[in-house]
Write a protein that holds these residues in place. Structure first.
Motif, PDB file in Angstrom:
ATOM      1  N   MET A  14      35.204  25.606  12.767  1.00 28.46           N
ATOM      2  CA  MET A  14      34.125  24.849  13.116  1.00 28.46           C
ATOM      3  C   MET A  14      32.890  25.199  12.321  1.00 28.46           C
ATOM      4  SD  MET A  14      34.792  25.983  17.537  1.00 28.46           S
ATOM      5  CE  MET A  14      35.022  27.685  17.193  1.00 28.46           C
ATOM      6  N   LEU A  15      32.705  26.206  11.571  1.00 24.23           N
ATOM      7  CA  LEU A  15      31.593  26.461  10.873  1.00 24.23           C
ATOM      8  C   LEU A  15      31.585  25.597   9.718  1.00 24.23           C
ATOM      9  CD1 LEU A  15      29.134  28.290  10.631  1.00 24.23           C
ATOM     10  CD2 LEU A  15      30.603  29.873   9.215  1.00 24.23           C
ATOM     11  N   ARG A  16      32.591  25.308   9.029  1.00 21.91           N
ATOM     12  CA  ARG A  16      32.901  24.275   8.085  1.00 21.91           C
ATOM     13  C   ARG A  16      32.391  22.849   8.495  1.00 21.91           C
ATOM     14  NH1 ARG A  16      33.312  26.810   3.565  1.00 21.91           N
ATOM     15  NH2 ARG A  16      34.512  28.709   3.467  1.00 21.91           N
ATOM     16  N   ASP A  17      32.895  22.616   9.612  1.00 18.82           N
ATOM     17  CA  ASP A  17      32.633  21.417  10.147  1.00 18.82           C
ATOM     18  C   ASP A  17      31.103  21.161  10.446  1.00 18.82           C
ATOM     19  OD1 ASP A  17      35.427  20.461  10.216  1.00 18.82           O
ATOM     20  OD2 ASP A  17      35.637  20.847  12.280  1.00 18.82           O
ATOM     21  N   GLU A  18      30.627  22.276  11.096  1.00 20.40           N
ATOM     22  CA  GLU A  18      28.966  22.097  11.277  1.00 20.40           C
ATOM     23  C   GLU A  18      28.231  21.954   9.841  1.00 20.40           C
ATOM     24  OE1 GLU A  18      25.522  21.896  13.000  1.00 20.40           O
ATOM     25  OE2 GLU A  18      27.441  21.439  13.866  1.00 20.40           O
ATOM     26  N   MET A  19      28.777  22.579   8.700  1.00 22.99           N
ATOM     27  CA  MET A  19      28.209  22.603   7.634  1.00 22.99           C
ATOM     28  C   MET A  19      28.352  21.107   7.054  1.00 22.99           C
ATOM     29  SD  MET A  19      29.858  25.882   5.432  1.00 22.99           S
ATOM     30  CE  MET A  19      29.579  25.259   3.858  1.00 22.99           C
ATOM     31  N   HIS A  20      29.416  20.589   7.366  1.00 20.91           N
ATOM     32  CA  HIS A  20      29.479  19.316   6.732  1.00 20.91           C
ATOM     33  C   HIS A  20      28.499  18.300   7.465  1.00 20.91           C
ATOM     34  CE1 HIS A  20      31.717  15.683   5.055  1.00 20.91           C
ATOM     35  NE2 HIS A  20      31.693  15.225   6.287  1.00 20.91           N
ATOM     36  N   ARG A  21      28.817  18.521   8.886  1.00 22.55           N
ATOM     37  CA  ARG A  21      27.671  17.513   9.850  1.00 22.55           C
ATOM     38  C   ARG A  21      26.288  17.856   9.286  1.00 22.55           C
ATOM     39  NH1 ARG A  21      31.467  18.576  13.844  1.00 22.55           N
ATOM     40  NH2 ARG A  21      30.345  20.464  14.423  1.00 22.55           N
ATOM     41  N   SER A  25      24.288  24.672   3.688  1.00 21.90           N
ATOM     42  CA  SER A  25      24.959  25.885   3.075  1.00 21.90           C
ATOM     43  C   SER A  25      25.613  26.541   3.995  1.00 21.90           C
ATOM     44  CB  SER A  25      24.114  26.766   1.894  1.00 21.90           C
ATOM     45  OG  SER A  25      23.384  27.401   2.717  1.00 21.90           O
ATOM     46  N   PHE A  26      26.498  27.247   3.685  1.00 21.22           N
ATOM     47  CA  PHE A  26      27.456  28.393   4.686  1.00 21.22           C
ATOM     48  C   PHE A  26      26.344  29.179   5.114  1.00 21.22           C
ATOM     49  CE2 PHE A  26      29.481  32.184   5.525  1.00 21.22           C
ATOM     50  CZ  PHE A  26      30.626  31.612   6.170  1.00 21.22           C
ATOM     51  N   LYS A  27      25.347  29.899   4.408  1.00 22.52           N
ATOM     52  CA  LYS A  27      24.607  30.700   4.928  1.00 22.52           C
ATOM     53  C   LYS A  27      23.420  30.329   5.865  1.00 22.52           C
ATOM     54  CE  LYS A  27      20.729  33.749   3.258  1.00 22.52           C
ATOM     55  NZ  LYS A  27      20.095  34.198   1.977  1.00 22.52           N
ATOM     56  N   GLN A  28      23.148  28.932   5.557  1.00 21.16           N
ATOM     57  CA  GLN A  28      22.062  28.520   6.415  1.00 21.16           C
ATOM     58  C   GLN A  28      22.687  28.181   7.742  1.00 21.16           C
ATOM     59  OE1 GLN A  28      20.966  25.316   3.937  1.00 21.16           O
ATOM     60  NE2 GLN A  28      18.936  26.168   3.552  1.00 21.16           N
ATOM     61  N   THR A  29      23.904  27.589   7.782  1.00 17.59           N
ATOM     62  CA  THR A  29      24.713  27.188   8.931  1.00 17.59           C
ATOM     63  C   THR A  29      24.928  28.343   9.683  1.00 17.59           C
ATOM     64  OG1 THR A  29      25.628  25.121   7.618  1.00 17.59           O
ATOM     65  CG2 THR A  29      26.713  25.932   9.807  1.00 17.59           C
ATOM     66  N   LEU A  30      25.527  29.412   9.354  1.00 17.11           N
ATOM     67  CA  LEU A  30      26.170  30.578  10.064  1.00 17.11           C
ATOM     68  C   LEU A  30      24.831  31.176  10.732  1.00 17.11           C
ATOM     69  CD1 LEU A  30      28.141  32.590  10.396  1.00 17.11           C
ATOM     70  CD2 LEU A  30      27.631  33.812   8.404  1.00 17.11           C
ATOM     71  N   ASN A  31      23.506  31.263   9.928  1.00 17.40           N
ATOM     72  CA  ASN A  31      22.486  31.624  10.486  1.00 17.40           C
ATOM     73  C   ASN A  31      22.001  31.072  11.662  1.00 17.40           C
ATOM     74  OD1 ASN A  31      21.809  34.386   9.003  1.00 17.40           O
ATOM     75  ND2 ASN A  31      21.373  33.143   7.127  1.00 17.40           N
ATOM     76  N   ALA A  32      22.049  29.750  11.678  1.00 14.37           N
ATOM     77  CA  ALA A  32      21.563  28.695  12.496  1.00 14.37           C
ATOM     78  C   ALA A  32      22.375  29.078  13.786  1.00 14.37           C
ATOM     79  CB  ALA A  32      21.751  27.421  12.029  1.00 14.37           C
TER      80      ALA A  32
END
Length: 84
Positions: A14-21, A25-32
């Protein structure tokens, strides 16, 4: 803060899907995602408020309202008989 986190496979996907959408970056997406989750916001619109639409209720023809008390008494006697 730097830390190590072990993610479940479904969470990673799910995190990688959100990164793609979001094209972040992984860090920005995880923090968001963490900020959003900790605030209790899902990013979805508020659900539509549930409204009960009332209508007048009348007894159907042939039903005797006095008979309901007799039925309640019969049911109560039946319950008491099972308890003894």
């Amino acid at each position: 803060m730097r830390t190590t986190v072990t993610l479940d496979k479904d969470v990673e996907r799910m995190l990688r899907d959100e990164m793609h959408r979001s094209r972040k970056s992984f860090k920005q997406t995880l923090n968001a995602v963490l900020r959003s989750g900790l605030r209790g916001k899902t990013g979805q619109a508020k659900p539509k408020r549930f409204v009960v639409k009332g209508r007048s209720m009348v007894l159907r023809a042939g039903l005797d309202p006095a008979g309901f008390n007799k039925l309640a008494d019969d049911l109560e006697v039946g319950v008491r008989a099972k308890q003894c």
